[in-house]
Structure formats: structure tokens, C-alpha cells
Design a protein around this motif. Structure first.
Motif, PDB file in Angstrom:
ATOM      1  N   ILE A 163      -3.367  -2.023  -4.091  1.00  9.71           N
ATOM      2  CA  ILE A 163      -3.005  -2.660  -2.823  1.00  9.71           C
ATOM      3  C   ILE A 163      -1.858  -3.635  -3.096  1.00  9.71           C
ATOM      4  CG2 ILE A 163      -4.578  -4.653  -2.905  1.00  9.71           C
ATOM      5  CD1 ILE A 163      -5.178  -3.709   0.152  1.00  9.71           C
ATOM      6  N   ALA A 164      -0.971  -3.777  -2.124  1.00 12.44           N
ATOM      7  CA  ALA A 164       0.109  -4.761  -2.217  1.00 12.44           C
ATOM      8  C   ALA A 164      -0.287  -5.969  -1.373  1.00 12.44           C
ATOM      9  CB  ALA A 164       1.424  -4.171  -1.724  1.00 12.44           C
ATOM     10  N   VAL A 165      -0.021  -7.149  -1.915  1.00 12.34           N
ATOM     11  CA  VAL A 165      -0.316  -8.390  -1.190  1.00 12.34           C
ATOM     12  C   VAL A 165       0.940  -9.262  -1.172  1.00 12.34           C
ATOM     13  CG1 VAL A 165      -2.802  -8.345  -1.618  1.00 12.34           C
ATOM     14  CG2 VAL A 165      -1.299  -9.462  -3.273  1.00 12.34           C
ATOM     15  N   PRO A 166       1.132 -10.067  -0.116  1.00 14.78           N
ATOM     16  CA  PRO A 166       2.375 -10.822   0.054  1.00 14.78           C
ATOM     17  C   PRO A 166       2.380 -12.191  -0.634  1.00 14.78           C
ATOM     18  CG  PRO A 166       1.047 -11.088   1.995  1.00 14.78           C
ATOM     19  CD  PRO A 166       0.286 -10.165   1.071  1.00 14.78           C
ATOM     20  N   VAL A 167       1.860 -12.252  -1.850  1.00 15.25           N
ATOM     21  CA  VAL A 167       1.826 -13.500  -2.612  1.00 15.25           C
ATOM     22  C   VAL A 167       2.305 -13.210  -4.037  1.00 15.25           C
ATOM     23  CG1 VAL A 167      -0.036 -14.502  -1.222  1.00 15.25           C
ATOM     24  CG2 VAL A 167      -0.619 -13.185  -3.259  1.00 15.25           C
ATOM     25  N   GLU A 195       7.859  -4.066  -5.649  1.00 13.84           N
ATOM     26  CA  GLU A 195       9.224  -3.827  -5.206  1.00 13.84           C
ATOM     27  C   GLU A 195       9.360  -4.379  -3.789  1.00 13.84           C
ATOM     28  OE1 GLU A 195      11.900   0.068  -4.374  1.00 13.84           O
ATOM     29  OE2 GLU A 195      10.707   0.059  -6.227  1.00 13.84           O
ATOM     30  N   GLY A 196      10.333  -5.213  -3.563  1.00 11.90           N
ATOM     31  CA  GLY A 196      10.549  -5.808  -2.251  1.00 11.90           C
ATOM     32  C   GLY A 196       9.792  -7.112  -2.038  1.00 11.90           C
ATOM     33  N   GLY A 197       9.099  -7.593  -3.070  1.00  9.94           N
ATOM     34  CA  GLY A 197       8.386  -8.861  -2.960  1.00  9.94           C
ATOM     35  C   GLY A 197       6.878  -8.686  -2.935  1.00  9.94           C
ATOM     36  N   GLY A 198       6.204  -9.760  -3.193  1.00  8.76           N
ATOM     37  CA  GLY A 198       4.757  -9.713  -3.234  1.00  8.76           C
ATOM     38  C   GLY A 198       4.254  -9.186  -4.562  1.00  8.76           C
ATOM     39  N   THR A 199       3.003  -8.751  -4.561  1.00  5.91           N
ATOM     40  CA  THR A 199       2.347  -8.319  -5.791  1.00  5.91           C
ATOM     41  C   THR A 199       1.621  -7.006  -5.571  1.00  5.91           C
ATOM     42  OG1 THR A 199       2.012 -10.607  -6.478  1.00  5.91           O
ATOM     43  CG2 THR A 199       0.574  -8.971  -7.493  1.00  5.91           C
ATOM     44  N   LEU A 200       1.749  -6.124  -6.547  1.00  6.83           N
ATOM     45  CA  LEU A 200       0.964  -4.898  -6.567  1.00  6.83           C
ATOM     46  C   LEU A 200      -0.275  -5.175  -7.404  1.00  6.83           C
ATOM     47  CD1 LEU A 200       0.531  -1.912  -5.925  1.00  6.83           C
ATOM     48  CD2 LEU A 200       1.767  -1.387  -8.037  1.00  6.83           C
ATOM     49  N   VAL A 201      -1.441  -4.979  -6.802  1.00  5.20           N
ATOM     50  CA  VAL A 201      -2.713  -5.155  -7.494  1.00  5.20           C
ATOM     51  C   VAL A 201      -3.249  -3.765  -7.798  1.00  5.20           C
ATOM     52  CG1 VAL A 201      -5.041  -6.104  -7.344  1.00  5.20           C
ATOM     53  CG2 VAL A 201      -3.126  -7.294  -6.230  1.00  5.20           C
ATOM     54  N   HIS A 202      -3.467  -3.507  -9.095  1.00  7.96           N
ATOM     55  CA  HIS A 202      -3.992  -2.213  -9.534  1.00  7.96           C
ATOM     56  C   HIS A 202      -5.346  -2.443 -10.181  1.00  7.96           C
ATOM     57  CE1 HIS A 202      -4.207   1.818 -11.161  1.00  7.96           C
ATOM     58  NE2 HIS A 202      -4.523   1.284 -12.324  1.00  7.96           N
ATOM     59  N   LEU A 203      -6.374  -1.805  -9.641  1.00 13.31           N
ATOM     60  CA  LEU A 203      -7.735  -1.918 -10.147  1.00 13.31           C
ATOM     61  C   LEU A 203      -8.141  -0.588 -10.773  1.00 13.31           C
ATOM     62  CD1 LEU A 203     -10.746  -3.515  -8.431  1.00 13.31           C
ATOM     63  CD2 LEU A 203     -10.898  -1.112  -9.087  1.00 13.31           C
ATOM     64  N   GLU A 204      -8.742  -0.681 -11.948  1.00 10.81           N
ATOM     65  CA  GLU A 204      -9.275   0.510 -12.605  1.00 10.81           C
ATOM     66  C   GLU A 204     -10.696   0.208 -13.073  1.00 10.81           C
ATOM     67  OE1 GLU A 204      -8.300   2.539 -16.732  1.00 10.81           O
ATOM     68  OE2 GLU A 204      -6.846   3.131 -15.186  1.00 10.81           O
ATOM     69  N   HIS A 205     -11.637   1.019 -12.634  1.00 11.68           N
ATOM     70  CA  HIS A 205     -13.045   0.883 -13.027  1.00 11.68           C
ATOM     71  C   HIS A 205     -13.349   2.070 -13.934  1.00 11.68           C
ATOM     72  CE1 HIS A 205     -17.461   0.185 -11.568  1.00 11.68           C
ATOM     73  NE2 HIS A 205     -17.333   0.112 -12.882  1.00 11.68           N
ATOM     74  N   SER A 206     -13.500   1.797 -15.225  1.00  8.94           N
ATOM     75  CA  SER A 206     -13.633   2.866 -16.207  1.00  8.94           C
ATOM     76  C   SER A 206     -14.842   2.623 -17.112  1.00  8.94           C
ATOM     77  CB  SER A 206     -12.357   2.944 -17.053  1.00  8.94           C
ATOM     78  OG  SER A 206     -12.210   1.739 -17.802  1.00  8.94           O
ATOM     79  N   GLY A 207     -14.945   3.462 -18.134  1.00 11.72           N
ATOM     80  CA  GLY A 207     -16.020   3.326 -19.107  1.00 11.72           C
ATOM     81  C   GLY A 207     -17.250   4.132 -18.766  1.00 11.72           C
ATOM     82  N   LEU A 233     -10.755  -4.136  -1.742  1.00  7.78           N
ATOM     83  CA  LEU A 233      -9.371  -4.587  -1.901  1.00  7.78           C
ATOM     84  C   LEU A 233      -8.736  -4.926  -0.555  1.00  7.78           C
ATOM     85  CD1 LEU A 233      -7.815  -2.508  -4.812  1.00  7.78           C
ATOM     86  CD2 LEU A 233      -8.683  -4.852  -4.828  1.00  7.78           C
ATOM     87  N   ARG A 234      -9.116  -4.227   0.495  1.00 14.21           N
ATOM     88  CA  ARG A 234      -8.606  -4.591   1.838  1.00 14.21           C
ATOM     89  C   ARG A 234      -9.133  -5.974   2.247  1.00 14.21           C
ATOM     90  NH1 ARG A 234      -8.677   1.006   2.538  1.00 14.21           N
ATOM     91  NH2 ARG A 234     -10.824   1.132   3.305  1.00 14.21           N
ATOM     92  N   ARG A 235     -10.400  -6.241   1.960  1.00 11.85           N
ATOM     93  CA  ARG A 235     -10.970  -7.559   2.251  1.00 11.85           C
ATOM     94  C   ARG A 235     -10.242  -8.638   1.447  1.00 11.85           C
ATOM     95  NH1 ARG A 235     -16.547  -7.658   4.363  1.00 11.85           N
ATOM     96  NH2 ARG A 235     -16.772  -9.652   3.292  1.00 11.85           N
ATOM     97  N   TYR A 236      -9.988  -8.330   0.182  1.00 13.00           N
ATOM     98  CA  TYR A 236      -9.258  -9.243  -0.700  1.00 13.00           C
ATOM     99  C   TYR A 236      -7.854  -9.508  -0.146  1.00 13.00           C
ATOM    100  CZ  TYR A 236      -5.930 -10.003  -4.488  1.00 13.00           C
ATOM    101  OH  TYR A 236      -4.880 -10.433  -5.240  1.00 13.00           O
ATOM    102  N   ALA A 237      -7.146  -8.440   0.227  1.00 14.78           N
ATOM    103  CA  ALA A 237      -5.777  -8.581   0.750  1.00 14.78           C
ATOM    104  C   ALA A 237      -5.756  -9.432   2.009  1.00 14.78           C
ATOM    105  CB  ALA A 237      -5.169  -7.208   1.012  1.00 14.78           C
ATOM    106  N   ALA A 238      -6.728  -9.231   2.893  1.00 16.79           N
ATOM    107  CA  ALA A 238      -6.789 -10.054   4.102  1.00 16.79           C
ATOM    108  C   ALA A 238      -7.013 -11.517   3.748  1.00 16.79           C
ATOM    109  CB  ALA A 238      -7.908  -9.545   5.020  1.00 16.79           C
TER     110      ALA A 238
END
Length: 139
Positions: free
Chosen positions: A10-14, A100-112, A131-136
């Protein structure tokens, strides 16, 4: 059924540091109480940068993880056993990079995931919603 990592983005504007703080220190503010051990008593999530991750329910804490990496510049990793045995922890790895274009790309990986954990893995369908709740929350 698969043992592949579960991923979500998800991308967030911070900034990446603000995104990191929102994900970690403020997790209890955006986490869905329904995904906690006792939803009616859910008060938040406590994260020790050098130790446990726990759901807070009144005076009780339910530990469901342990921090492995705490880097406010852009990387958080923890062992994860919410919903499955502590003896077979999975791994939650989250990176925060300039988008790209500002903000932050948040990448989550749940592995193992290991042989025999396919059914448990199949229940982890909420990362995109979380992640949508987090972004809001951080927007």
C-alpha cells in the motif's frame, strides 16, 4: 494450498519514518479488534522494540510475536504466531520505502510457512484490509 509468502502493498502519503511509526507504535489504533484474542476487551497493541508484541485486553496481554528488527528508517520484522502455535512462528517483514511521486510504499510479507501449515496459512486473508485500515490511520 500454498506455502508461499503472503504479500500486500500500500502507498501512504507520509515519509517512511512516519509510516514506520504509524505501523509499529500506533498499531493498536488501526488493528482490527476482531483479529485479536478477545475482541470485546481489546485496548490496543504493545510492541517492545527489543522484545514481545502483544494484544492488550484490560489488564492482560496476549503475546503473539517478538520483534526481530526495528529500524525506523524503513524496516520492521517480527516473529508472528497470532492464530497458530508459538513453537512454529511465521515471520512478518515490513519495509517502508520512498514511493515514486512522494509518500511511502509499504510492503508486507508474511512468510515462514512450513509443511502442514497450509490450512492455517489459508486463514490469513486480512492483510489487505489491515493495510487499508493502517493507511487511513496515517493519511
Amino acid at each position: 494450498m500454498s506455502l508461499e509468502p503472503i504479500t500486500a502493498d500500500i502507498a501512504v502519503p507520509v515519509t517512511p519514518t512516519e509510516a514506520f511509526v504509524g505501523f509499529t507504535a500506533q498499531m493498536g489504533e488501526w488493528w482490527d479488534p476482531m483479529l485479536s484474542p478477545d475482541p470485546p476487551t481489546f485496548n490496543g497493541i504493545a510492541i517492545d522494540p527489543n522484545g514481545p508484541v502483544a494484544s492488550v485486553h484490560g489488564d492482560e496481554q496476549y503475546v503473539w510475536g517478538r520483534v526481530l528488527k526495528w529500524d525506523p528508517i524503513g524496516h520492521y520484522t517480527q516473529e508472528f504466531w497470532l492464530g497458530h502455535a508459538k513453537e512454529q512462528p511465521t515471520r512478518l517483514d515490513v519495509t517502508f520505502t520512498d514511493a515514486e511521486g512522494g509518500g511511502t510504499l509499504v510492503h508486507l510479507e508474511h512468510s515462514g510457512w512450513v509443511d502442514g501449515s497450509e490450512d492455517v496459512r489459508a486463514t490469513y486473508t486480512h492483510w489487505d484490509d489491515l493495510l487499508r485500515r493502517y493507511a487511513a490511520h496515517v493519511s
